[in-house]
Design a protein around this motif. Structure first.
Motif, PDB file in Angstrom:
ATOM      1  N   ALA A 475       0.901  -1.272  -0.191  1.00 57.66           N
ATOM      2  CA  ALA A 475       0.096   0.101   0.042  1.00 57.66           C
ATOM      3  C   ALA A 475       0.914   1.298  -0.104  1.00 57.66           C
ATOM      4  CB  ALA A 475      -1.018  -0.083   1.319  1.00 57.66           C
ATOM      5  N   LEU A 476       0.541   2.544  -0.356  1.00 53.32           N
ATOM      6  CA  LEU A 476       0.874   3.727  -0.378  1.00 53.32           C
ATOM      7  C   LEU A 476       0.264   4.623   0.126  1.00 53.32           C
ATOM      8  CD1 LEU A 476       2.976   5.873  -1.703  1.00 53.32           C
ATOM      9  CD2 LEU A 476       1.532   5.814  -3.792  1.00 53.32           C
ATOM     10  N   GLN A 477       0.734   5.590   1.100  1.00 54.46           N
ATOM     11  CA  GLN A 477       0.084   6.663   1.562  1.00 54.46           C
ATOM     12  C   GLN A 477       0.869   8.054   1.408  1.00 54.46           C
ATOM     13  OE1 GLN A 477      -1.623   6.017   5.524  1.00 54.46           O
ATOM     14  NE2 GLN A 477      -3.260   7.495   5.241  1.00 54.46           N
ATOM     15  N   LEU A 478      -0.064   8.852   0.549  1.00 57.50           N
ATOM     16  CA  LEU A 478       0.706  10.245   0.250  1.00 57.50           C
ATOM     17  C   LEU A 478      -0.179  11.579   1.114  1.00 57.50           C
ATOM     18  CD1 LEU A 478       1.432   9.873  -3.662  1.00 57.50           C
ATOM     19  CD2 LEU A 478       3.241   9.657  -1.676  1.00 57.50           C
ATOM     20  N   ASN A 479       0.211  11.342   2.302  1.00 56.15           N
ATOM     21  CA  ASN A 479      -0.606  12.455   3.026  1.00 56.15           C
ATOM     22  C   ASN A 479      -0.039  13.884   2.914  1.00 56.15           C
ATOM     23  OD1 ASN A 479      -2.683  10.833   3.900  1.00 56.15           O
ATOM     24  ND2 ASN A 479      -1.416  10.230   6.020  1.00 56.15           N
ATOM     25  N   GLN A 480      -0.549  14.764   2.680  1.00 53.51           N
ATOM     26  CA  GLN A 480      -0.275  16.259   2.285  1.00 53.51           C
ATOM     27  C   GLN A 480      -0.602  17.114   3.699  1.00 53.51           C
ATOM     28  OE1 GLN A 480       0.412  17.846  -1.584  1.00 53.51           O
ATOM     29  NE2 GLN A 480      -0.801  16.133  -2.469  1.00 53.51           N
ATOM     30  N   LEU A 481       0.175  17.941   3.965  1.00 53.01           N
ATOM     31  CA  LEU A 481      -0.191  18.718   5.133  1.00 53.01           C
ATOM     32  C   LEU A 481      -1.513  19.508   5.038  1.00 53.01           C
ATOM     33  CD1 LEU A 481       3.357  20.768   5.623  1.00 53.01           C
ATOM     34  CD2 LEU A 481       2.325  18.537   6.566  1.00 53.01           C
ATOM     35  N   LYS A 482      -2.103  19.413   6.029  1.00 52.41           N
ATOM     36  CA  LYS A 482      -3.757  19.928   6.122  1.00 52.41           C
ATOM     37  C   LYS A 482      -3.768  21.165   7.026  1.00 52.41           C
ATOM     38  CE  LYS A 482      -8.339  18.965   7.338  1.00 52.41           C
ATOM     39  NZ  LYS A 482      -9.173  17.785   7.688  1.00 52.41           N
ATOM     40  N   LEU A 483      -4.314  22.294   6.546  1.00 52.65           N
ATOM     41  CA  LEU A 483      -4.227  23.337   7.446  1.00 52.65           C
ATOM     42  C   LEU A 483      -5.619  23.653   8.309  1.00 52.65           C
ATOM     43  CD1 LEU A 483      -2.327  25.955   8.066  1.00 52.65           C
ATOM     44  CD2 LEU A 483      -3.615  27.265   6.287  1.00 52.65           C
ATOM     45  N   SER A 484      -5.407  23.507   9.529  1.00 50.29           N
ATOM     46  CA  SER A 484      -6.680  23.801  10.307  1.00 50.29           C
ATOM     47  C   SER A 484      -6.767  25.208  11.061  1.00 50.29           C
ATOM     48  CB  SER A 484      -6.678  22.812  11.515  1.00 50.29           C
ATOM     49  OG  SER A 484      -6.845  21.371  10.670  1.00 50.29           O
ATOM     50  N   PHE A 485      -7.793  25.752  11.525  1.00 49.65           N
ATOM     51  CA  PHE A 485      -8.113  26.985  12.157  1.00 49.65           C
ATOM     52  C   PHE A 485      -8.684  26.903  13.263  1.00 49.65           C
ATOM     53  CE2 PHE A 485      -7.959  27.540   7.409  1.00 49.65           C
ATOM     54  CZ  PHE A 485      -6.841  28.588   7.216  1.00 49.65           C
ATOM     55  N   THR A 486      -8.398  27.948  14.348  1.00 49.27           N
ATOM     56  CA  THR A 486      -9.113  28.299  15.411  1.00 49.27           C
ATOM     57  C   THR A 486     -10.033  29.540  14.885  1.00 49.27           C
ATOM     58  OG1 THR A 486      -7.264  29.401  16.450  1.00 49.27           O
ATOM     59  CG2 THR A 486      -7.529  27.231  16.985  1.00 49.27           C
ATOM     60  N   LEU A 487     -11.198  29.629  15.147  1.00 50.12           N
ATOM     61  CA  LEU A 487     -12.165  30.576  14.768  1.00 50.12           C
ATOM     62  C   LEU A 487     -12.853  31.285  16.084  1.00 50.12           C
ATOM     63  CD1 LEU A 487     -13.991  28.778  11.927  1.00 50.12           C
ATOM     64  CD2 LEU A 487     -11.819  30.112  11.770  1.00 50.12           C
ATOM     65  N   ASP A 488     -13.149  32.735  16.087  1.00 52.06           N
ATOM     66  CA  ASP A 488     -13.865  33.441  17.216  1.00 52.06           C
ATOM     67  C   ASP A 488     -15.216  32.777  17.170  1.00 52.06           C
ATOM     68  OD1 ASP A 488     -15.646  35.976  17.521  1.00 52.06           O
ATOM     69  OD2 ASP A 488     -13.693  36.267  18.762  1.00 52.06           O
ATOM     70  N   LYS A 489     -15.523  32.583  18.177  1.00 48.67           N
ATOM     71  CA  LYS A 489     -16.973  32.094  18.312  1.00 48.67           C
ATOM     72  C   LYS A 489     -18.080  32.821  17.697  1.00 48.67           C
ATOM     73  CE  LYS A 489     -16.081  28.745  22.173  1.00 48.67           C
ATOM     74  NZ  LYS A 489     -16.359  28.372  23.260  1.00 48.67           N
ATOM     75  N   GLU A 490     -17.899  34.214  17.992  1.00 49.82           N
ATOM     76  CA  GLU A 490     -19.144  35.051  17.499  1.00 49.82           C
ATOM     77  C   GLU A 490     -18.842  35.594  15.779  1.00 49.82           C
ATOM     78  OE1 GLU A 490     -19.234  38.345  20.150  1.00 49.82           O
ATOM     79  OE2 GLU A 490     -19.557  37.009  21.860  1.00 49.82           O
ATOM     80  N   SER A 491     -17.604  36.068  15.631  1.00 51.02           N
ATOM     81  CA  SER A 491     -17.477  36.423  14.213  1.00 51.02           C
ATOM     82  C   SER A 491     -17.162  35.458  13.086  1.00 51.02           C
ATOM     83  CB  SER A 491     -16.303  37.482  14.216  1.00 51.02           C
ATOM     84  OG  SER A 491     -15.192  36.949  14.611  1.00 51.02           O
ATOM     85  N   SER A 492     -16.396  34.334  13.869  1.00 54.33           N
ATOM     86  CA  SER A 492     -16.075  33.104  12.962  1.00 54.33           C
ATOM     87  C   SER A 492     -14.703  33.593  11.998  1.00 54.33           C
ATOM     88  CB  SER A 492     -17.217  32.830  11.646  1.00 54.33           C
ATOM     89  OG  SER A 492     -18.037  31.876  12.418  1.00 54.33           O
ATOM     90  N   MET A 493     -14.272  34.626  12.520  1.00 58.12           N
ATOM     91  CA  MET A 493     -12.869  35.124  11.859  1.00 58.12           C
ATOM     92  C   MET A 493     -11.689  34.170  12.511  1.00 58.12           C
ATOM     93  SD  MET A 493     -13.295  37.631   9.909  1.00 58.12           S
ATOM     94  CE  MET A 493     -11.807  38.796   9.910  1.00 58.12           C
ATOM     95  N   PRO A 494     -10.701  33.884  11.625  1.00 56.56           N
ATOM     96  CA  PRO A 494      -9.797  32.993  12.119  1.00 56.56           C
ATOM     97  C   PRO A 494      -8.931  33.640  13.113  1.00 56.56           C
ATOM     98  CG  PRO A 494      -9.221  34.190  10.066  1.00 56.56           C
ATOM     99  CD  PRO A 494     -10.720  34.364  10.231  1.00 56.56           C
ATOM    100  N   GLN A 495      -8.625  33.211  14.558  1.00 55.84           N
ATOM    101  CA  GLN A 495      -7.694  33.691  15.371  1.00 55.84           C
ATOM    102  C   GLN A 495      -6.520  32.851  15.120  1.00 55.84           C
ATOM    103  OE1 GLN A 495     -10.304  32.760  18.816  1.00 55.84           O
ATOM    104  NE2 GLN A 495     -10.706  35.065  19.081  1.00 55.84           N
ATOM    105  N   GLY A 496      -6.289  31.826  14.643  1.00 51.59           N
ATOM    106  CA  GLY A 496      -4.866  31.210  14.403  1.00 51.59           C
ATOM    107  C   GLY A 496      -5.197  30.042  13.582  1.00 51.59           C
ATOM    108  N   CYS A 497      -4.051  29.555  13.357  1.00 44.77           N
ATOM    109  CA  CYS A 497      -4.002  28.198  12.321  1.00 44.77           C
ATOM    110  C   CYS A 497      -2.844  27.550  12.660  1.00 44.77           C
ATOM    111  CB  CYS A 497      -3.989  28.920  10.889  1.00 44.77           C
ATOM    112  SG  CYS A 497      -2.493  29.866  10.348  1.00 44.77           S
TER     113      CYS A 497
END
Length: 792
Positions: A475-497
């Motif tokens: 078998a082969l696995q080619l996992n590429q980096l995935k970006l995740s975000f932390t969002l402000d609960k009220e505005s949904s704006m990104p606070q961090g990634c």
């Protein structure tokens, strides 16, 4: 039926898209296209012996930047194999369209054969057949009367060392939505406005002034930063600009919600609320409970220790696990999947809308569900401490993961706890720790925490065995980096990634989902060899693999491209073990991924050769999707096939042709969903850079061009291109190629004019310091190479 297919094509060829009832824009629109002559060609069917119908699944016409508005005709793997040189060759086709192409005369090819005259005595058909390497299926060849005069398989339109030039002569199927987000431009003394799409692959559009805001003519500057949606209604052959209608005003460019709606509209995502007719298909008596007669038909697992492991924020819980040790030392392991097909009746309005949507679409800040939320978040979701209907596969496994027995059937469960991946990971990392109730989510009083922990540890140990066996088996696995975000609960704006960390708990769940999917594939194919819907993954294209092998050899990398298993082993064993080995692996994974074809759904009755069923990455003969019916329509069909095969559900009423069309549609929607998800992540990261930047990070070079180079930004897992002409203090750039290996020398001016210039070498795997900063345009950011401190 070739005759019927040809008739359908003829009908489509003479059909003119509706223009919404408005008059065609006046003839002076041509002057806005800067045309001195006709650039495009009227559509006609096969008027040349070099016409081919390209019907590869998920055929992509991917339009990339090119000085002549050229494009690449892409196969389903996304690789660029057929060059369309200029807007005339593209001939109004857009990304995703299935097209008919013809090969232009050899004297127009990019590189001529030394003795092209020897082909002059051959027919065009013989010419193609004489030197093209096999890669792609060309379905049929037609004469001037649109009659099939020959069929040919395994033909590539990429010759051995020469770049053929082709031209689109007909759009067989418009898969692009013809919708785009963009900006309005006022044109003085014109009775129309110009629409400029954000996506440069889509043409500019002339649209009636009547569609524009009422004060647009008097105050065009007020709308310079306003994002609109436009739909192309017509694209005349005498203009390189299309005609269209303004569909909607989205809002200010650079704001998340308008930009998100634009992305979804472009990819034809249905984000409307479910209609009353659809909602009437759901249970109306709430709170709902399982009917007694349904319980009596199912295996009752409510007293078993069953639990879910998902992301902490997940609300649509498709799958649950169970594991208990037997008296003989073996294990009973169960995978329990939400029984969506119980609620989604075949042929109902709810079924039709789910089939049309085909998949849930996951944006950074929200989910566009395939099913109404009453189903996907409540009645179907395997929420804890609640009786739920499931479809289960239960195995008897040895401690080494060998399958000793297997059972499929409809069941009822009551999950005892909703675990996050982090909860399960903490148990794996601290196997001897006694977890208190306060450290975990609410748990059923019928099951002790220690019992759950034992089950997770046993599953982890078996999963390690299964995983090792898979990769030992090729078998082969080619996992590429995935970006995740932390969002402000009220505005949904990104606070961090942050780059998402794939842990042992993720691998645990993955192994048993793979095992369940493979088991389901064998069960439905055994019973319905003509109607099974499976998932195949073709091997990478041979020419790209050869180029990659040569490149890696010249880089001094010992990478084995002979098999999926060989590639996996060499990527994980031959790149060193220093602190940057993971980064080198990511760079090479990115490079190798470009040669990979995309996996796709198919109907077994429509693809006769069993060898082509094979899944290259998993290295298994049969595979399907069974484990996520809340968010994937294919899984619902697989559940129906399973139920019919086990005599616990009605017989399937679909024909081979219907399953084939369904598979093709699900492929299209899955591709669209993937691109929307990627675009959403790019959008949020651009906002994050604007709000929190500039951002500094180490980066590793992944590609080198003559005046630019691409880098993987290690801290955030994003790839960006750095243009040399934007680098302050750069005196000169020297590009060269050593075989396939590109290299570049940057010559920096010294802060002290009396000192000589300093050189910096750039090649694949070079480590650099970069800075990400917002550009002036909305949602744009750039990467800038930080001048090495030693050169300042």
């Amino acid at each position: 039926d070739a005759t019927a297919a040809t008739g359908q094509r003829r009908q489509c060829a003479h059909h003119t898209p509706a223009t919404g009832g408005h008059d065609r824009l006046t003839h002076d629109r041509a002057s806005c296209g800067n045309l001195a002559r006709t650039l495009l060609h009227p559509y006609s069917f096969m008027r040349s012996a070099m016409g081919f119908l390209m019907t590869t699944e998920s055929q992509d016409l991917g339009l990339t930047s090119h000085p002549k508005d050229g494009a690449f005709l892409q196969y389903c793997d996304g690789s660029a194999d057929i060059f369309l040189d200029g807007i005339a060759a593209r001939n109004r086709a857009l990304n995703g369209d299935v097209v008919v192409v013809k090969v232009l005369p050899p004297e127009q090819w990019k590189v001529l054969y030394q003795n092209v005259l020897k082909f002059g005595q051959l027919s065009n058909w013989e010419l193609i057949r004489s030197f093209l390497a096999p890669d792609v299926i060309v379905e049929a060849h037609y004469n001037e009367d649109d009659e099939v005069i020959g069929k040919m398989k395994n033909v590539s339109l990429h010759d051995k060392g020469n770049e053929l030039l082709l031209q689109v002569v007909f759009i067989f199927e418009q898969k692009h939505s013809r919708a785009a987000s963009g900006f309005l431009k006022f044109l003085p003394n014109k009775n129309f406005a110009m629409f400029s799409p954000v996506d440069h692959r889509i043409p500019r559009v002339n649209l009636p002034l009547a569609d524009c805001p009422a004060d647009f003519v008097s105050r065009p500057g007020d709308y310079e930063n306003t994002l609109f949606i436009c739909r192309i209604t017509h694209w005349p052959a005498d203009n390189n600009f299309a005609e269209g209608r303004l569909a909607k005003t989205l809002g200010q460019a650079g704001e998340i919600e308008p930009e998100t709606e634009g992305i979804m509209t472009e990819y034809d995502v249905d984000f409307s609320e479910f209609s009353e007719e659809v909602l009437n298909c759901l249970p109306q008596d709430l709170p709902w409970s399982i009917p007694a007669h349904e319980l009596s038909r199912r295996r009752d697992l409510r007293k078993e220790c069953v639990f879910t492991i998902d992301p902490a924020t997940a609300r649509d819980l498709d799958d649950a696990l169970s594991c208990k040790q037997l008296s003989d030392g073996n294990f009973e392991v169960g995978v329990h999947i939400a029984d969506v097909s119980y609620f989604v009746e075949d042929g109902s309005v709810l079924d039709q809308i789910a089939g049309k949507r085909a998949t849930s679409v996951y944006l950074v800040q929200k989910v566009i569900p395939m099913l109404p939320r009453l189903l996907c978040e409540e009645l179907c979701s395997l929420n804890p401490l609640t009786d739920r209907l499931t479809f289960s596969v239960i195995w008897k496994l040895s401690p080494e993961g060998k399958i000793l027995s297997e059972w499929f059937g409809r069941t009822v469960i009551c999950s005892c706890i909703k675990m996050s991946y982090d909860h399960a990971q903490s148990m794996i990392e601290a196997p001897d720790k006694h977890f208190s109730a306060e450290e975990l989510p609410p748990c059923s009083p019928n099951h002790r925490i220690h019992e759950i922990q034992e089950a997770i540890l046993d599953l982890h140990n078996i999963a390690k065995q299964l995983r090792a066996q898979r990769f030992e088996g090729g078998a082969l696995q080619l996992n590429q980096l995935k970006l995740s975000f932390t969002l402000d609960k009220e505005s949904s704006m990104p606070q961090g990634c942050y780059v998402y960390q794939y842990q042992d708990s993720n691998k645990l769940v993955e192994e048993f989902m793979l095992l369940a999917n493979m088991a389901a594939a064998h069960q439905i194919y055994r019973t319905y060899p003509e109607l099974a819907i499976l998932r195949r993954h073709p091997p990478p294209q041979s020419k790209m693999v050869d180029d990659l092998q040569e490149f890696c050899d010249q880089m001094g990398l010992d990478i084995d491209f002979n098999s999926s298993g060989g590639l996996h082993r060499s990527l994980n064993e031959n790149l060193g073990n220093d602190v940057y080995a993971a980064a080198r692996r990511e760079v090479l994974t990115h490079t190798c991924s470009r040669a990979m074809q995309m996996a796709s759904y198919f109907c077994t009755g429509a693809l006769k050769d069993e060898n082509s069923f094979h899944h290259y990455a998993l290295n298994v003969p049969l595979y399907t999707h069974f484990t996520s019916p809340i968010r994937r329509y294919v899984d619902v069909i697989v559940h129906r096939l399973l139920a019919a095969s086990l005599n616990c559900g009605p017989p399937l009423s679909l024909s081979i042709e219907e399953v084939h069309k369904l598979a093709s549609h699900c492929n299209d929607r899955k591709t669209a969903s993937k691109r929307v998800q990627e675009s959403s992540s790019e959008l949020f990261f651009a906002v994050f850079v604007k709000e929190c930047g500039p951002l500094d990070s180490e980066a590793m070079v992944v590609g080198v061009l003559d005046q630019s180079f691409d880098v993987l930004v290690l801290r955030y897992g994003v790839q960006k291109r750095i243009y040399c002409n934007s680098l302050e203090g750069l005196k000169a750039v020297h590009f060269r190629k050593v075989g396939k290996r590109p290299e570049m020398t940057l010559v920096w001016e010294q802060g002290d004019p009396s000192k000589e210039s300093t050189q910096q070498e750039i090649s694949i795997f070079t480590l650099l310091d970069v800075q990400l900063k917002a550009d002036g345009a909305p949602m744009k950011y750039s990467a800038v190479l930080k001048r090495p401190s030693a050169y300042v």
